[in-house]
Design a protein around this motif. Structure first.
Motif, PDB file in Angstrom:
ATOM      1  N   GLU A 116       0.621  -1.304   0.512  1.00 26.14           N
ATOM      2  CA  GLU A 116      -0.354   0.155  -0.376  1.00 26.14           C
ATOM      3  C   GLU A 116       0.857   1.452  -0.030  1.00 26.14           C
ATOM      4  OE1 GLU A 116      -4.671  -0.991   1.934  1.00 26.14           O
ATOM      5  OE2 GLU A 116      -2.080  -1.038   3.495  1.00 26.14           O
ATOM      6  N   VAL A 117       2.023   1.285   1.031  1.00 27.33           N
ATOM      7  CA  VAL A 117       2.649   2.297   0.544  1.00 27.33           C
ATOM      8  C   VAL A 117       3.767   2.467  -0.579  1.00 27.33           C
ATOM      9  CG1 VAL A 117       4.797   3.414   1.549  1.00 27.33           C
ATOM     10  CG2 VAL A 117       3.451   2.231   2.833  1.00 27.33           C
ATOM     11  N   LEU A 118       3.629   1.543  -1.729  1.00 27.18           N
ATOM     12  CA  LEU A 118       4.761   1.301  -2.935  1.00 27.18           C
ATOM     13  C   LEU A 118       3.140   2.492  -3.547  1.00 27.18           C
ATOM     14  CD1 LEU A 118       6.507  -1.568  -2.571  1.00 27.18           C
ATOM     15  CD2 LEU A 118       7.314   0.151  -2.461  1.00 27.18           C
ATOM     16  N   ASN A 119       1.975   1.368  -3.554  1.00 27.38           N
ATOM     17  CA  ASN A 119       1.498   2.180  -4.310  1.00 27.38           C
ATOM     18  C   ASN A 119       0.199   3.790  -4.330  1.00 27.38           C
ATOM     19  OD1 ASN A 119       1.532  -0.488  -5.015  1.00 27.38           O
ATOM     20  ND2 ASN A 119      -0.681  -1.470  -4.245  1.00 27.38           N
ATOM     21  N   CYS A 120       1.239   3.817  -3.334  1.00 19.11           N
ATOM     22  CA  CYS A 120       0.635   5.442  -3.491  1.00 19.11           C
ATOM     23  C   CYS A 120       0.785   5.877  -4.022  1.00 19.11           C
ATOM     24  CB  CYS A 120       1.395   6.456  -1.629  1.00 19.11           C
ATOM     25  SG  CYS A 120       0.420   7.589  -1.845  1.00 19.11           S
ATOM     26  N   PRO A 121      -0.269   6.798  -5.091  1.00 20.13           N
ATOM     27  CA  PRO A 121      -0.087   7.254  -6.560  1.00 20.13           C
ATOM     28  C   PRO A 121       0.824   8.357  -5.926  1.00 20.13           C
ATOM     29  CG  PRO A 121      -2.368   7.707  -5.849  1.00 20.13           C
ATOM     30  CD  PRO A 121      -1.995   7.083  -3.987  1.00 20.13           C
ATOM     31  N   ILE A 122       0.358   9.581  -5.796  1.00 19.28           N
ATOM     32  CA  ILE A 122       1.301  10.802  -5.619  1.00 19.28           C
ATOM     33  C   ILE A 122       2.960  10.409  -5.365  1.00 19.28           C
ATOM     34  CG2 ILE A 122       1.783  12.482  -3.734  1.00 19.28           C
ATOM     35  CD1 ILE A 122       0.047  11.306  -1.437  1.00 19.28           C
ATOM     36  N   PRO A 123       3.110  11.607  -7.040  1.00 20.29           N
ATOM     37  CA  PRO A 123       4.429  11.647  -7.107  1.00 20.29           C
ATOM     38  C   PRO A 123       5.610  12.041  -5.753  1.00 20.29           C
ATOM     39  CG  PRO A 123       3.436  13.323  -8.293  1.00 20.29           C
ATOM     40  CD  PRO A 123       2.157  12.380  -7.264  1.00 20.29           C
ATOM     41  N   LYS A 124       7.012  10.865  -6.065  1.00 18.60           N
ATOM     42  CA  LYS A 124       7.140  10.851  -4.583  1.00 18.60           C
ATOM     43  C   LYS A 124       8.648  11.432  -5.185  1.00 18.60           C
ATOM     44  CE  LYS A 124       4.881   6.136  -3.697  1.00 18.60           C
ATOM     45  NZ  LYS A 124       4.165   6.278  -5.384  1.00 18.60           N
ATOM     46  N   LEU A 125       9.464  12.058  -4.148  1.00 17.31           N
ATOM     47  CA  LEU A 125      10.608  11.704  -3.440  1.00 17.31           C
ATOM     48  C   LEU A 125      11.434  11.200  -2.393  1.00 17.31           C
ATOM     49  CD1 LEU A 125      10.610  15.941  -3.445  1.00 17.31           C
ATOM     50  CD2 LEU A 125      10.837  14.894  -5.856  1.00 17.31           C
ATOM     51  N   VAL A 126      12.489  10.931  -2.975  1.00 19.13           N
ATOM     52  CA  VAL A 126      13.310   9.422  -1.228  1.00 19.13           C
ATOM     53  C   VAL A 126      14.693  10.067  -1.798  1.00 19.13           C
ATOM     54  CG1 VAL A 126      13.712   8.488  -3.169  1.00 19.13           C
ATOM     55  CG2 VAL A 126      13.425   7.827  -1.280  1.00 19.13           C
ATOM     56  N   ILE A 127      15.134   9.492   0.100  1.00 23.14           N
ATOM     57  CA  ILE A 127      16.817  10.743   0.494  1.00 23.14           C
ATOM     58  C   ILE A 127      17.237   9.912  -0.240  1.00 23.14           C
ATOM     59  CG2 ILE A 127      16.030  12.057   2.230  1.00 23.14           C
ATOM     60  CD1 ILE A 127      16.693   9.503   4.175  1.00 23.14           C
ATOM     61  N   ALA A 128      18.948  10.270  -0.843  1.00 20.50           N
ATOM     62  CA  ALA A 128      19.457   9.979  -1.397  1.00 20.50           C
ATOM     63  C   ALA A 128      20.626   9.563  -0.351  1.00 20.50           C
ATOM     64  CB  ALA A 128      20.707  11.306  -2.391  1.00 20.50           C
ATOM     65  N   GLN A 129      19.542   8.077   0.254  1.00 22.95           N
ATOM     66  CA  GLN A 129      20.529   7.580   1.245  1.00 22.95           C
ATOM     67  C   GLN A 129      20.020   6.391   1.003  1.00 22.95           C
ATOM     68  OE1 GLN A 129      20.993  11.782   4.228  1.00 22.95           O
ATOM     69  NE2 GLN A 129      20.460   9.160   5.305  1.00 22.95           N
ATOM     70  N   GLU A 333       9.718   8.845 -13.754  1.00 21.84           N
ATOM     71  CA  GLU A 333      10.503   8.171 -14.367  1.00 21.84           C
ATOM     72  C   GLU A 333      10.792   7.010 -13.412  1.00 21.84           C
ATOM     73  OE1 GLU A 333      11.859   8.973 -18.132  1.00 21.84           O
ATOM     74  OE2 GLU A 333      11.111  10.499 -18.534  1.00 21.84           O
ATOM     75  N   GLU A 334      10.753   5.506 -13.368  1.00 17.11           N
ATOM     76  CA  GLU A 334      11.168   4.771 -13.211  1.00 17.11           C
ATOM     77  C   GLU A 334      12.868   4.154 -13.640  1.00 17.11           C
ATOM     78  OE1 GLU A 334       8.757   0.404 -12.544  1.00 17.11           O
ATOM     79  OE2 GLU A 334      10.440   0.630 -14.258  1.00 17.11           O
ATOM     80  N   ARG A 335      13.287   4.773 -12.113  1.00 18.67           N
ATOM     81  CA  ARG A 335      15.011   5.335 -12.140  1.00 18.67           C
ATOM     82  C   ARG A 335      15.839   3.453 -12.642  1.00 18.67           C
ATOM     83  NH1 ARG A 335      16.831   5.054  -7.674  1.00 18.67           N
ATOM     84  NH2 ARG A 335      15.063   5.471  -6.621  1.00 18.67           N
ATOM     85  N   PHE A 336      14.583   2.326 -12.122  1.00 19.84           N
ATOM     86  CA  PHE A 336      15.112   0.735 -12.491  1.00 19.84           C
ATOM     87  C   PHE A 336      13.659   0.105 -12.299  1.00 19.84           C
ATOM     88  CE2 PHE A 336      15.801   1.776  -7.328  1.00 19.84           C
ATOM     89  CZ  PHE A 336      14.683   0.322  -7.235  1.00 19.84           C
ATOM     90  N   ASN A 337      14.192  -1.093 -12.877  1.00 18.12           N
ATOM     91  CA  ASN A 337      13.173  -1.606 -12.778  1.00 18.12           C
ATOM     92  C   ASN A 337      13.194  -3.019 -11.827  1.00 18.12           C
ATOM     93  OD1 ASN A 337      11.213  -3.853 -13.893  1.00 18.12           O
ATOM     94  ND2 ASN A 337      13.191  -5.192 -15.163  1.00 18.12           N
ATOM     95  N   PRO A 338      12.184  -2.756 -10.624  1.00 14.85           N
ATOM     96  CA  PRO A 338      12.287  -3.871 -10.224  1.00 14.85           C
ATOM     97  C   PRO A 338      11.611  -5.187 -10.004  1.00 14.85           C
ATOM     98  CG  PRO A 338       9.838  -2.532 -10.232  1.00 14.85           C
ATOM     99  CD  PRO A 338      10.911  -2.575 -10.843  1.00 14.85           C
ATOM    100  N   SER A 339      12.707  -5.822 -10.990  1.00 13.65           N
ATOM    101  CA  SER A 339      12.678  -7.135 -10.906  1.00 13.65           C
ATOM    102  C   SER A 339      13.214  -8.038  -9.998  1.00 13.65           C
ATOM    103  CB  SER A 339      13.460  -7.337 -12.530  1.00 13.65           C
ATOM    104  OG  SER A 339      15.254  -7.352 -12.851  1.00 13.65           O
TER     105      SER A 339
END
Length: 387
Positions: A116-129, A333-339
């Motif tokens: 559910e956290v991952l599916n949140c539709p709001i555009p996301k930023l993430v800390i560079a850590q 945009e997707e930064r990496f394919n979560p395969s």
């Protein structure tokens, strides 16, 4: 441009640093905290408190071009009523969600599943850590640290090593929510005793449960500063220590190093990659030649001024805001394919290495014995006595 930042907790003051840097670039950025209580005895400079400045916050939210939500705030969050984030979303108000933690920690706090956290539709930023490896569609943004004043001249003095953990959990208890406190303290004291036998002085400044401003002042008077030697990620502590002119030790795993190179477009991030199991060797080297540590610290300070300045780091947020306001509600945009293969390279491989390192870390006393010792120590302190 007007931007309102909202957070449940002070988040070690990070939103305030972002807002200060944005204001220097002409962005009218304000920050409101719902629960300003400080954890672990720390305190951070705040802007607006939800319980004291509600009218100003609501007026600013109405006029804001974008609302910047931190960590635990999603479309269903009602903690900031009368603000209704789902209604704002439907109305087309630009929103962005800034993630500072792993999906596991965020989901536990919110009472939701990780998916559910991952599916949140709001555009996301993430800390560079370390959290970035969990959010493939989040735009990476840096933590920001204020420009540091000149540090005291310590030429000719014994090496002083600082350590300021934000929690006291063992390195073995949690993959990420730890700074390896008991293991690091044991190693520091063992190193100090070893050097003392050789007639080489080593000063330790163990900084815990003090206001953030006091912590910063004490960092400035250290030659070497230790962040996180166990998980593989640096933290805000590293950025502050580098800015203060300390030779800064933290373990940087391969994923963190790759991500930093992508963020900075350079590969010379000045923190020294040191694991807990190598700490004694490195500190003994610096204790024998403290001026080397001071030279590394001076170079680190200059590097931060040139490449991690508030004005330069603010541009990452300004660029993200431009995208969000131009395309409200659209994911980055997707930064990496979560395969499975990509997840192994980015996460699981380093998790396995972390597990394999446990055997080389200092062994700790049983938890029940530690609890008894702490209880006795607290009792004696209340009586004004020492163990």
């Amino acid at each position: 441009m007007k931007v309102l930042h909202l957070s449940h907790t002070p988040l070690v003051g990070a939103p305030g640093q972002i807002c200060a840097a944005l204001r220097e670039q002409g962005v009218d950025a304000r920050w409101a905290v719902l629960k300003p209580e400080n954890y672990a005895g720390l305190s951070f400079q705040l802007d607006w408190r939800w319980d004291h400045h509600l009218d100003e916050i609501l007026a600013f939210a109405e006029a804001a071009d974008l609302i910047h939500l931190h960590n635990y705030i999603d479309l269903d969050c009602n903690d900031f009523a009368p603000l209704d984030f789902r209604q704002l979303w439907v109305q087309g108000k630009p929103l962005v969600r800034h993630l500072h933690s792993t999906p596991a920690l965020i989901s536990r706090y919110m009472g939701k599943t990780e998916q559910e956290v991952l599916n949140c539709p709001i555009p996301k930023l993430v800390i560079a850590q370390y959290p970035e490896r969990f959010f493939s569609r989040a735009c990476i943004v840096p933590n920001i640290v204020a420009r540091a004043p000149a540090s005291p001249d310590r030429t000719g003095k014994p090496l002083r090593v600082g350590y300021a953990p934000s929690n006291f959990r063992s390195a073995r208890i949690s993959r990420w929510d730890t700074k390896g406190y008991p293991e690091t303290i044991k190693t520091l004291k063992r190193t100090q005793a070893s050097l003392q036998k050789m007639g080489i002085p080593l000063e330790l400044d163990l900084i815990t449960q003090v206001p953030h401003l006091e912590c910063i002042a004490r960092k400035a008077n250290c030659d070497v500063f230790i962040d996180d030697l166990v998980t593989g990620s640096y933290h805000l502590n590293t950025l502050e220590s580098l800015s203060q002119g300390c030779a800064t030790l933290t373990h940087l795993d391969g994923r963190i190093q790759t991500m930093l190179a992508e963020l900075l477009k350079r590969s010379d991030f000045p923190a020294l990659d040191v694991r807990l199991e190598n700490l004694q060797t490195v500190l003994e080297h610096f204790a024998r030649q403290p001026e080397l540590a001071r030279a590394l610290g001076a170079e680190s300070r200059l590097w931060m001024q040139a490449h991690w300045s508030p004005s330069k780091m603010a541009q990452h947020f300004i660029a993200a805001y431009a995208t969000i306001t131009a395309y409200p509600g659209q994911a980055f945009e997707e930064r990496f394919n979560p395969s499975p293969a990509a997840n192994y390279r980015i996460r699981d491989h380093f998790d396995q290495i972390w597990l394999g390192r446990h055997a080389s870390w200092p062994k700790l006393a049983p938890a029940w014995l530690t609890a008894i010792k702490h209880g006795l120590a607290n009792g004696f302190r209340r009586l004004g006595l020492k163990l």
